[in-house]
Design a protein around this motif. Structure first.
Motif, PDB file in Angstrom:
ATOM      1  N   THR A 156      -4.525   3.545  12.208  1.00 45.83           N
ATOM      2  CA  THR A 156      -5.558   3.385  11.187  1.00 45.83           C
ATOM      3  C   THR A 156      -5.426   4.446  10.102  1.00 45.83           C
ATOM      4  OG1 THR A 156      -7.071   2.472  12.838  1.00 45.83           O
ATOM      5  CG2 THR A 156      -8.039   3.274  10.784  1.00 45.83           C
ATOM      6  N   ALA A 157      -5.174   5.693  10.529  1.00 44.84           N
ATOM      7  CA  ALA A 157      -5.004   6.782   9.561  1.00 44.84           C
ATOM      8  C   ALA A 157      -3.807   6.526   8.656  1.00 44.84           C
ATOM      9  CB  ALA A 157      -4.836   8.110  10.303  1.00 44.84           C
ATOM     10  N   LEU A 158      -2.721   6.013   9.212  1.00 49.44           N
ATOM     11  CA  LEU A 158      -1.525   5.745   8.417  1.00 49.44           C
ATOM     12  C   LEU A 158      -1.765   4.625   7.410  1.00 49.44           C
ATOM     13  CD1 LEU A 158       1.253   5.992  11.163  1.00 49.44           C
ATOM     14  CD2 LEU A 158       0.675   7.680   9.420  1.00 49.44           C
ATOM     15  N   VAL A 159      -2.492   3.589   7.828  1.00 53.43           N
ATOM     16  CA  VAL A 159      -2.782   2.479   6.918  1.00 53.43           C
ATOM     17  C   VAL A 159      -3.663   2.954   5.763  1.00 53.43           C
ATOM     18  CG1 VAL A 159      -3.985   0.280   6.704  1.00 53.43           C
ATOM     19  CG2 VAL A 159      -2.473   0.689   8.651  1.00 53.43           C
ATOM     20  N   ILE A 160      -4.720   3.719   6.076  1.00 52.21           N
ATOM     21  CA  ILE A 160      -5.601   4.233   5.025  1.00 52.21           C
ATOM     22  C   ILE A 160      -4.827   5.146   4.084  1.00 52.21           C
ATOM     23  CG2 ILE A 160      -7.634   5.652   4.572  1.00 52.21           C
ATOM     24  CD1 ILE A 160      -8.795   4.652   7.221  1.00 52.21           C
ATOM     25  N   ALA A 161      -3.957   5.986   4.646  1.00 56.49           N
ATOM     26  CA  ALA A 161      -3.156   6.882   3.814  1.00 56.49           C
ATOM     27  C   ALA A 161      -2.243   6.097   2.873  1.00 56.49           C
ATOM     28  CB  ALA A 161      -2.331   7.820   4.699  1.00 56.49           C
ATOM     29  N   CYS A 162      -1.672   5.009   3.363  1.00 56.95           N
ATOM     30  CA  CYS A 162      -0.811   4.171   2.513  1.00 56.95           C
ATOM     31  C   CYS A 162      -1.601   3.555   1.361  1.00 56.95           C
ATOM     32  CB  CYS A 162      -0.163   3.074   3.348  1.00 56.95           C
ATOM     33  SG  CYS A 162       1.109   3.651   4.482  1.00 56.95           S
ATOM     34  N   VAL A 163      -2.810   3.074   1.659  1.00 54.54           N
ATOM     35  CA  VAL A 163      -3.644   2.477   0.613  1.00 54.54           C
ATOM     36  C   VAL A 163      -4.016   3.521  -0.436  1.00 54.54           C
ATOM     37  CG1 VAL A 163      -5.868   1.381   0.139  1.00 54.54           C
ATOM     38  CG2 VAL A 163      -4.536   0.680   2.130  1.00 54.54           C
ATOM     39  N   LEU A 164      -4.411   4.707   0.026  1.00 56.81           N
ATOM     40  CA  LEU A 164      -4.767   5.779  -0.902  1.00 56.81           C
ATOM     41  C   LEU A 164      -3.572   6.186  -1.764  1.00 56.81           C
ATOM     42  CD1 LEU A 164      -6.954   8.067   1.409  1.00 56.81           C
ATOM     43  CD2 LEU A 164      -7.735   6.575  -0.432  1.00 56.81           C
ATOM     44  N   SER A 165      -2.405   6.243  -1.136  1.00 61.25           N
ATOM     45  CA  SER A 165      -1.195   6.617  -1.873  1.00 61.25           C
ATOM     46  C   SER A 165      -0.854   5.593  -2.948  1.00 61.25           C
ATOM     47  CB  SER A 165      -0.030   6.770  -0.897  1.00 61.25           C
ATOM     48  OG  SER A 165       1.162   7.054  -1.591  1.00 61.25           O
ATOM     49  N   ILE A 166      -0.984   4.314  -2.604  1.00 61.47           N
ATOM     50  CA  ILE A 166      -0.686   3.258  -3.585  1.00 61.47           C
ATOM     51  C   ILE A 166      -1.673   3.318  -4.750  1.00 61.47           C
ATOM     52  CG2 ILE A 166      -0.673   0.757  -3.943  1.00 61.47           C
ATOM     53  CD1 ILE A 166       0.380   0.506  -1.048  1.00 61.47           C
ATOM     54  N   LEU A 167      -2.962   3.482  -4.447  1.00 63.44           N
ATOM     55  CA  LEU A 167      -3.970   3.579  -5.504  1.00 63.44           C
ATOM     56  C   LEU A 167      -3.692   4.767  -6.417  1.00 63.44           C
ATOM     57  CD1 LEU A 167      -7.334   2.773  -3.672  1.00 63.44           C
ATOM     58  CD2 LEU A 167      -6.206   1.412  -5.434  1.00 63.44           C
ATOM     59  N   ALA A 168      -3.391   5.916  -5.808  1.00 61.84           N
ATOM     60  CA  ALA A 168      -3.132   7.122  -6.599  1.00 61.84           C
ATOM     61  C   ALA A 168      -1.912   6.947  -7.487  1.00 61.84           C
ATOM     62  CB  ALA A 168      -2.942   8.319  -5.668  1.00 61.84           C
ATOM     63  N   THR A 169      -0.873   6.320  -6.961  1.00 68.55           N
ATOM     64  CA  THR A 169       0.347   6.118  -7.739  1.00 68.55           C
ATOM     65  C   THR A 169       0.116   5.158  -8.903  1.00 68.55           C
ATOM     66  OG1 THR A 169       1.652   6.468  -5.716  1.00 68.55           O
ATOM     67  CG2 THR A 169       2.776   5.478  -7.596  1.00 68.55           C
ATOM     68  N   VAL A 170      -0.664   4.110  -8.654  1.00 69.53           N
ATOM     69  CA  VAL A 170      -0.983   3.162  -9.731  1.00 69.53           C
ATOM     70  C   VAL A 170      -1.804   3.855 -10.814  1.00 69.53           C
ATOM     71  CG1 VAL A 170      -2.284   1.075 -10.297  1.00 69.53           C
ATOM     72  CG2 VAL A 170      -0.820   1.119  -8.277  1.00 69.53           C
ATOM     73  N   TYR A 171      -2.813   4.619 -10.406  1.00 67.78           N
ATOM     74  CA  TYR A 171      -3.643   5.338 -11.381  1.00 67.78           C
ATOM     75  C   TYR A 171      -2.803   6.282 -12.224  1.00 67.78           C
ATOM     76  CZ  TYR A 171      -7.936   3.776  -9.041  1.00 67.78           C
ATOM     77  OH  TYR A 171      -8.958   3.023  -8.513  1.00 67.78           O
ATOM     78  N   LEU A 172      -1.924   7.036 -11.580  1.00 63.75           N
ATOM     79  CA  LEU A 172      -1.098   8.006 -12.305  1.00 63.75           C
ATOM     80  C   LEU A 172      -0.117   7.304 -13.238  1.00 63.75           C
ATOM     81  CD1 LEU A 172      -0.264  10.894 -12.850  1.00 63.75           C
ATOM     82  CD2 LEU A 172       1.233  10.787 -10.847  1.00 63.75           C
ATOM     83  N   SER A 173       0.476   6.222 -12.780  1.00 60.43           N
ATOM     84  CA  SER A 173       1.429   5.487 -13.616  1.00 60.43           C
ATOM     85  C   SER A 173       0.749   4.930 -14.864  1.00 60.43           C
ATOM     86  CB  SER A 173       2.062   4.348 -12.810  1.00 60.43           C
ATOM     87  OG  SER A 173       2.750   4.842 -11.681  1.00 60.43           O
ATOM     88  N   VAL A 174      -0.447   4.368 -14.685  1.00 57.94           N
ATOM     89  CA  VAL A 174      -1.189   3.843 -15.843  1.00 57.94           C
ATOM     90  C   VAL A 174      -1.564   4.974 -16.789  1.00 57.94           C
ATOM     91  CG1 VAL A 174      -3.315   2.697 -16.555  1.00 57.94           C
ATOM     92  CG2 VAL A 174      -2.037   1.834 -14.587  1.00 57.94           C
ATOM     93  N   ALA A 175      -1.988   6.104 -16.226  1.00 56.14           N
ATOM     94  CA  ALA A 175      -2.377   7.243 -17.059  1.00 56.14           C
ATOM     95  C   ALA A 175      -1.202   7.764 -17.883  1.00 56.14           C
ATOM     96  CB  ALA A 175      -2.943   8.365 -16.185  1.00 56.14           C
TER      97      ALA A 175
END
Length: 252
Positions: free
Chosen positions: A8-27
């Motif tokens: 569960t921790a790994l799945v949540i970490a993956c989701v957070l990582s994807i969101l953060a990467t998308v936000y940074l790329s758009v920024a």
């Protein structure tokens, strides 16, 4: 066999990582890091001055004072890669109450990103401002380093999945932590650089500056990367401790 808590921790970490990467790329790819609001211009002389500033902004050689004065006066925005101004579509816009506006942008080329900043913008004889120069270069390089670290973490995680091993999880967490710190440093360098620019280039009267949504996206991506890092480090350490306990129990 992976415990459900770790999975569960790994799945949540993956989701957070994807969101953060998308936000940074758009920024990184958008120009709304800092935006200016200037009053409506009236009068033929003022209109001619702004028109000449706009033409120099679009077609002239790169000069910090020229593009700074233009974005100050024409409701401009400044990002990591772009500088933009808001201009009317109609040549007789100053005679209309509600003229239609459009955003015109120019990108910072790679050579322009590494152009020295001067103590007096536009005056090459005033001496190089080392602090502003390296702040500008850092705000350009650090987000690329952050994205590179995330890509490296993703490749490492993919290989770990193929090998069905949790061993690299700690390293992946550290990479995410470094990525979050690089993103936070990017925002800090940008804000410090803009503050120093406003000190050496005074804003015209009735011109206000404000932070844009692109900067807030970058600011949001930093804690998301750090939260992903915390989950990954926790999963790695907990799994390692549990593994050693089971090994000791079997030996006993």
């Amino acid at each position: 066999m992976v415990d459900n808590r770790y999975a569960t921790a790994l799945v949540i970490a993956c989701v957070l990582s994807i969101l953060a990467t998308v936000y940074l790329s758009v920024a990184v790819g958008t120009q709304h890091w800092y935006q200016y609001s200037s009053p409506t211009v009236r009068g033929e002389s003022n209109v001619s001055e702004l028109r000449s500033l706009y033409e120099e902004f679009m077609d002239g050689e790169f000069d910090e004072k020229t593009y700074s004065d233009t974005v100050f006066r024409l409701n401009g925005t400044v990002g990591l890669w772009w500088r933009c101004v808001l201009v009317p579509t109609n040549a007789q816009w100053h005679k209309q109450r509600d003229a239609k506006m459009m955003l015109e942008c120019r990108s910072f080329t790679l050579s322009e990103q590494f152009t020295p900043k001067y103590k007096e913008p536009g005056n090459h004889n005033s001496g190089e401002d080392m602090l502003r120069t390296y702040l500008w270069r850092s705000q350009f390089l650090l987000p690329l380093v952050s994205l590179g670290l995330v890509v490296l973490a993703g490749l490492t995680g993919f290989c770990a999945c193929l090998c069905r091993s949790l061993t690299p999880t700690l390293g992946i967490g550290i990479l995410h932590l470094l990525a979050g710190l690089c993103t936070l440093a990017t925002v800090c360098c940008y804000l410090a650089g803009m503050d120093l620019l406003h000190r050496v280039s005074m804003l015209p009267d009735k011109v206000d500056g404000s932070l844009g949504w692109s900067l807030y996206l970058a600011l949001m991506s930093s804690p998301l990367h750090m939260m992903a890092a915390a989950l990954l480090v926790w999963a790695a350490r907990s799994h390692s401790q549990n593994y050693y306990r089971m090994s000791a129990y079997r030996v006993a």
